[in-house]
Design an enzyme around this catalytic site. Structure first.
Site, PDB file in Angstrom:
ATOM      1  N   LYS A   1       0.841  -1.204   0.000  1.00 37.28           N
ATOM      2  CA  LYS A   1       0.000   0.000   0.000  1.00 37.28           C
ATOM      3  C   LYS A   1       0.882   1.264   0.000  1.00 37.28           C
ATOM      4  O   LYS A   1       0.667   2.187  -0.781  1.00 37.28           O
ATOM      5  CB  LYS A   1      -0.957  -0.006   1.210  1.00 37.28           C
ATOM      6  N   THR A   2       1.895   1.265   0.861  1.00 37.50           N
ATOM      7  CA  THR A   2       2.802   2.424   0.918  1.00 37.50           C
ATOM      8  C   THR A   2       3.610   2.527  -0.369  1.00 37.50           C
ATOM      9  O   THR A   2       3.821   3.623  -0.897  1.00 37.50           O
ATOM     10  CB  THR A   2       3.771   2.286   2.124  1.00 37.50           C
TER      11      THR A   2
ATOM     12  N   ASP B   1      -1.601   6.298   6.525  1.00 34.16           N
ATOM     13  CA  ASP B   1      -1.632   4.873   6.830  1.00 34.16           C
ATOM     14  C   ASP B   1      -2.584   4.650   8.002  1.00 34.16           C
ATOM     15  O   ASP B   1      -2.807   5.567   8.801  1.00 34.16           O
ATOM     16  CB  ASP B   1      -0.211   4.422   7.205  1.00 34.16           C
TER      17      ASP B   1
ATOM     18  N   THR C   1      -6.158  -1.632   7.049  1.00 34.12           N
ATOM     19  CA  THR C   1      -6.247  -3.084   7.142  1.00 34.12           C
ATOM     20  C   THR C   1      -7.696  -3.480   7.473  1.00 34.12           C
ATOM     21  O   THR C   1      -8.038  -4.647   7.445  1.00 34.12           O
ATOM     22  CB  THR C   1      -5.335  -3.594   8.267  1.00 34.12           C
TER      23      THR C   1
ATOM     24  N   ARG D   1       6.857  -7.766   1.743  1.00 30.81           N
ATOM     25  CA  ARG D   1       7.677  -7.233   2.852  1.00 30.81           C
ATOM     26  C   ARG D   1       8.392  -8.384   3.577  1.00 30.81           C
ATOM     27  O   ARG D   1       9.545  -8.265   3.987  1.00 30.81           O
ATOM     28  CB  ARG D   1       6.798  -6.459   3.835  1.00 30.81           C
TER      29      ARG D   1
END
Ligand code: ADE
Length: 347
Positions: free
Chosen positions: A77-78, A122, A171, A230
């Site tokens: 997402k980032t 976020d 989330t 990640r």
């Protein structure tokens, strides 16, 4: 590589720590993030929709619509917010819902944005209500109403903002209020990555880290990375160390298995906390159904950590099911932990 990030306001962020999914701060891992769509692997439908929206906005010389990304941590997402910024040719300001404590925190950020800039928030579902209300007019009219003084001396002033794009990440989309959710023109869910996509990401990262990994090693690492880039990149660094010190520096299936077993990561990519979660349901609550609060209390973990970080992958793998009366461990979960499964007639 991330020099388009002008200001990072996320320092107060209350991240989900204690897990391999904690937000990256490692500069080496950050440097593996793609900064252009051309380097981005996977999520093809999301990428295609974003490319079209960005291209169209650029042709009309407008900011791209506000975008909301939903999905478990670590899926990009980032990274997508960085890429959108790069493609729009603006600056990125990052923040997070919990770090925006007062309306003034947000107004300070908003009034510094320029045309085409991206504001990334976020965990946007954790934005305090009082701050969220400033977002409504900022998103809709590119304006915020300041109120000076109090009581009978109160005066309000409309402050015009530059035309920015808000990129929100969550989330838990269900926790977003309807007025906020409805102000996003683009809503996209990110899903766990396929094995072939993860292998591709591993190979790209290995080149950037200047380490050799063979095909079997890459496949094994992909299998153990919970469908999450990640985690792929974090574990790649661990097996790089292992292969360098305990082997000849080349990452193979054998060094991945040995290196990751030292990290407590098993063949399905489950960590110690995943296994403790499953064992709690199976051994403490006889396989379930059991409520999430009870599991969290037994494990002495935050409910949010279990719901946001642990459960999505276990659900995806079919190791746990969510029913109206609570969580249940599947037959596959018993098998994976080497425990005997007896079907119970009345549950
Ligand atoms: N590194 C992290 N996520 C990635 C992605 N989706 N594509 C390429 N490299 C990545």
């Amino acid at each position: 590589m991330n020099d388009d990030t002008r200001i990072d306001f996320s320092h107060k962020q209350d991240i989900l720590t204690g897990s391999c999914l904690a937000v990256d701060k490692d500069p080496e891992i950050l440097s593996l993030r793609p900064t252009r769509f051309a380097d981005y692997i996977g999520q093809t439908e999301v990428v295609e929709a974003l490319k079209i929206a960005i291209e169209a906005a650029k042709q009309r010389e407008e900011p791209v619509d506000h975008i909301l990304f939903h999905g478990p941590p670590g899926l990009g997402k980032t990274t997508l917010a960085h890429i959108i910024t790069h493609e729009m040719g603006g600056n990125l300001t990052t923040s997070s819902g919990p770090s925006l404590e007062k309306g003034g925190d947000l107004i300070g950020i908003l009034t510094h944005l320029e045309d085409r800039d991206i504001l990334f928030i976020d965990e946007i579902h954790r934005t305090p209500k009082i701050v969220e209300e400033f977002l409504y007019s900022a998103m809709e009219d590119f304006a915020v109403d300041f109120v000076f003084d109090k009581g009978m001396h109160a005066r309000s002033h409309k402050y015009r903002l530059n035309r920015f794009t808000l990129v929100g990440a969550t989330t838990r989309v269900g926790l977003l209020s309807a007025p906020l959710r409805d102000r996003f023109g683009i809503f996209r869910s990110l899903d766990f990555y396929s094995q072939p996509n993860l292998v591709e990401i591993i190979k790209r990262s290995a080149v950037l880290l200047k380490v050799t990994i063979d095909d079997e090693g890459a496949t094994e690492l992909a299998k153990r990375s919970r469908g999450t880039p990640r985690i792929v990149n974090r574990l790649l660094k661990r097996v790089r160390d292992y292969s360098q010190v305990r082997a000849d520096g080349i990452i193979t299936k054998k060094t991945v298995e040995a290196g990751l077993s030292l990290e407590g990561v098993d063949e399905k990519g489950l960590t110690d906390l995943d296994r403790r979660y499953l064992k709690t349901i199976i051994e403490f609550y006889k396989g379930g159904p059991v409520g999430i609060e009870a599991i969290a209390a037994t494990l002495q973990e935050e409910t949010d950590t279990l719901v946001d970080v642990i459960e999505p992958y276990l659900l995806k793998m079919g190791l746990v099911t969510r029913t109206s009366s609570g969580r249940k461990a599947s037959e596959e979960a018993y098998k994976h932990l080497g425990l005997s499964f007896q079907k119970r007639m009345f549950q």
